[in-house]
Design a protein around this motif. Structure first.
Motif, PDB file in Angstrom:
ATOM      1  N   MET A 151      47.391   2.421  20.865  1.00  0.00           N
ATOM      2  CA  MET A 151      46.109   0.806  21.446  1.00  0.00           C
ATOM      3  C   MET A 151      45.117   1.854  22.143  1.00  0.00           C
ATOM      4  O   MET A 151      44.577   2.401  21.944  1.00  0.00           O
ATOM      5  N   GLN A 152      44.188   0.700  21.391  1.00  0.00           N
ATOM      6  CA  GLN A 152      42.590   0.932  22.063  1.00  0.00           C
ATOM      7  C   GLN A 152      42.840  -0.275  22.637  1.00  0.00           C
ATOM      8  O   GLN A 152      42.862  -1.266  23.228  1.00  0.00           O
ATOM      9  N   ALA A 153      40.932  -0.654  23.591  1.00  0.00           N
ATOM     10  CA  ALA A 153      39.941  -1.191  23.850  1.00  0.00           C
ATOM     11  C   ALA A 153      39.347  -1.245  23.520  1.00  0.00           C
ATOM     12  O   ALA A 153      38.282  -0.056  23.413  1.00  0.00           O
ATOM     13  N   ILE A 154      37.898  -2.441  23.368  1.00  0.00           N
ATOM     14  CA  ILE A 154      36.632  -2.253  23.088  1.00  0.00           C
ATOM     15  C   ILE A 154      36.187  -3.353  23.893  1.00  0.00           C
ATOM     16  O   ILE A 154      36.963  -4.284  24.469  1.00  0.00           O
ATOM     17  N   ILE A 155      35.688  -2.327  24.916  1.00  0.00           N
ATOM     18  CA  ILE A 155      34.734  -3.380  26.100  1.00  0.00           C
ATOM     19  C   ILE A 155      33.096  -3.536  26.130  1.00  0.00           C
ATOM     20  O   ILE A 155      32.646  -2.722  25.579  1.00  0.00           O
ATOM     21  N   MET A 156      33.172  -4.428  26.410  1.00  0.00           N
ATOM     22  CA  MET A 156      31.756  -5.307  25.769  1.00  0.00           C
ATOM     23  C   MET A 156      30.384  -4.873  27.348  1.00  0.00           C
ATOM     24  O   MET A 156      31.197  -6.073  28.554  1.00  0.00           O
ATOM     25  N   ALA A 157      30.148  -4.412  27.448  1.00  0.00           N
ATOM     26  CA  ALA A 157      29.161  -3.797  28.926  1.00  0.00           C
ATOM     27  C   ALA A 157      27.789  -3.589  28.499  1.00  0.00           C
ATOM     28  O   ALA A 157      27.158  -2.615  29.711  1.00  0.00           O
ATOM     29  N   LEU A 203      43.781  -0.274  32.162  1.00  0.00           N
ATOM     30  CA  LEU A 203      44.211  -0.086  30.608  1.00  0.00           C
ATOM     31  C   LEU A 203      44.704   1.260  30.743  1.00  0.00           C
ATOM     32  O   LEU A 203      45.701   1.525  29.617  1.00  0.00           O
ATOM     33  N   GLU A 204      45.213   2.224  31.674  1.00  0.00           N
ATOM     34  CA  GLU A 204      45.528   3.039  31.605  1.00  0.00           C
ATOM     35  C   GLU A 204      47.255   3.024  32.986  1.00  0.00           C
ATOM     36  O   GLU A 204      47.837   3.430  31.950  1.00  0.00           O
ATOM     37  N   LYS A 205      47.522   2.006  33.235  1.00  0.00           N
ATOM     38  CA  LYS A 205      48.827   1.072  33.322  1.00  0.00           C
ATOM     39  C   LYS A 205      48.802   1.061  31.900  1.00  0.00           C
ATOM     40  O   LYS A 205      50.604   1.005  32.150  1.00  0.00           O
ATOM     41  N   TYR A 206      48.876   0.534  31.063  1.00  0.00           N
ATOM     42  CA  TYR A 206      49.741   0.074  30.436  1.00  0.00           C
ATOM     43  C   TYR A 206      48.865   0.646  28.905  1.00  0.00           C
ATOM     44  O   TYR A 206      49.563   0.581  27.951  1.00  0.00           O
ATOM     45  N   GLN A 207      48.980   1.946  29.215  1.00  0.00           N
ATOM     46  CA  GLN A 207      48.834   3.341  28.405  1.00  0.00           C
ATOM     47  C   GLN A 207      48.187   2.691  27.090  1.00  0.00           C
ATOM     48  O   GLN A 207      48.463   3.427  25.745  1.00  0.00           O
ATOM     49  N   VAL A 208      46.544   2.009  26.845  1.00  0.00           N
ATOM     50  CA  VAL A 208      45.702   1.673  26.965  1.00  0.00           C
ATOM     51  C   VAL A 208      44.672   3.561  26.328  1.00  0.00           C
ATOM     52  O   VAL A 208      44.331   4.202  27.562  1.00  0.00           O
ATOM     53  N   ASP A 209      45.249   4.464  25.352  1.00  0.00           N
ATOM     54  CA  ASP A 209      44.491   6.001  25.444  1.00  0.00           C
ATOM     55  C   ASP A 209      42.969   6.323  24.719  1.00  0.00           C
ATOM     56  O   ASP A 209      42.752   6.940  24.925  1.00  0.00           O
ATOM     57  N   GLU A 210      42.453   4.830  23.859  1.00  0.00           N
ATOM     58  CA  GLU A 210      40.995   5.178  23.326  1.00  0.00           C
ATOM     59  C   GLU A 210      41.068   3.918  23.952  1.00  0.00           C
ATOM     60  O   GLU A 210      40.901   2.599  23.035  1.00  0.00           O
ATOM     61  N   ILE A 211      39.904   3.963  24.934  1.00  0.00           N
ATOM     62  CA  ILE A 211      38.896   2.590  25.267  1.00  0.00           C
ATOM     63  C   ILE A 211      37.252   3.079  24.473  1.00  0.00           C
ATOM     64  O   ILE A 211      36.259   4.148  24.905  1.00  0.00           O
ATOM     65  N   ILE A 212      36.749   1.673  23.962  1.00  0.00           N
ATOM     66  CA  ILE A 212      35.474   2.058  23.542  1.00  0.00           C
ATOM     67  C   ILE A 212      34.651   1.108  24.237  1.00  0.00           C
ATOM     68  O   ILE A 212      34.760   0.008  24.926  1.00  0.00           O
TER      69      ILE A 212
END
Length: 242
Positions: free
Chosen positions: A1-7, A41-50
């Motif tokens: 799973m990925q995540a994309i963070i608007m920052a 994100l770490e807790k829920y094993q999201v291993d690719e973060i943009i």
């Protein structure tokens, strides 16, 4: 799973609280806003973060250097476009189920759990309440979202979308297409939710909301938001760092 963070944002409405750093580096209980999201994100094993950056991008690049999960993408037009423009800069890196979130928004783990479950093609947590003019309002029919916009009359709104969502990977091509369409139409002030609205109007994806049911969440835009988050920070978030 990925995540994309608007920052990409500057956070000027928080005044001296940011100390010239990105808004996501403002601290609550000694931890930065971005730290809460990274730990979830770490807790829920999201291993690719943009992380899509803009203002003070170097701060995030330094953060990424110490965390192999993180890739940063710089939006050089961050002060000329709204959030949709930042999403556009990072969307080419999406290839799997993903969570969309803002670096200045935090929530309880139980909201995050609903995102990770992905019980529909698009999952949108909604705080079912009376909304004000600034809220990103949501209206649904028969359990499916039919409208998401700030411009909806307050009395028609079912609640406020909290700015976090999850998407199954099969939605990515259409979501990218709708994003490109809006920017090609020079909708540079458009919110990310404008692309979601086009998915609602023009596709058959299963797009549903899940109620927050009183769980804590906070978008930190003003000092009042910050003070409210400090006062209401739940134990479930502080325990992430124990």
């Amino acid at each position: 799973m990925q995540a994309i963070i608007m920052a990409a944002g500057k956070g000027s409405r928080l005044g001296s609280l940011t100390g010239g750093k990105p808004k996501a580096f403002a601290q609550i209980n000694g931890k930065r806003l971005i730290d809460y999201n990274l730990r979830l994100l770490e807790k829920y094993q999201v291993d690719e973060i943009i992380i899509v950056t803009g203002y003070q991008c170097e701060a995030f690049e330094k953060l990424a250097a110490d965390d192999k999960r993180i890739k940063t993408v710089y939006n050089p037009f961050y002060d000329m476009v709204n959030v949709l423009g930042s999403f556009y800069m990072g969307m080419h890196l999406l290839h799997d189920d993903f969570i969309y979130l803002h670096a200045d928004t935090i929530c309880e783990p139980r909201i995050f759990e609903q995102l990770v479950k992905m019980e529909s093609d698009v999952t949108l947590p909604v705080d079912c309440k009376v909304c004000d003019d600034e809220a990103m309002k949501v209206r649904s029919e028969n359990g499916k979202i039919v409208q998401i916009t700030k411009n909806m009359p307050n009395e028609l709104a079912e609640g406020e979308f909290i700015g976090m969502a999850s998407f199954r990977k099969n939605v990515i091509p259409a979501l990218c297409e709708k994003t490109k369409q809006l920017l090609a139409e020079k909708e540079f002030s458009a919110y990310f939710e404008s692309a979601i609205q086009r998915l609602i109007d023009e596709t058959d994806f299963d797009i549903k909301h899940v109620p927050t049911e009183g769980a804590f969440w906070a978008e930190i835009d003003f000092m009042e938001d910050y003070e409210n988050a400090v006062n209401k920070m739940p134990k479930s978030l502080t325990e992430l760092f124990v």
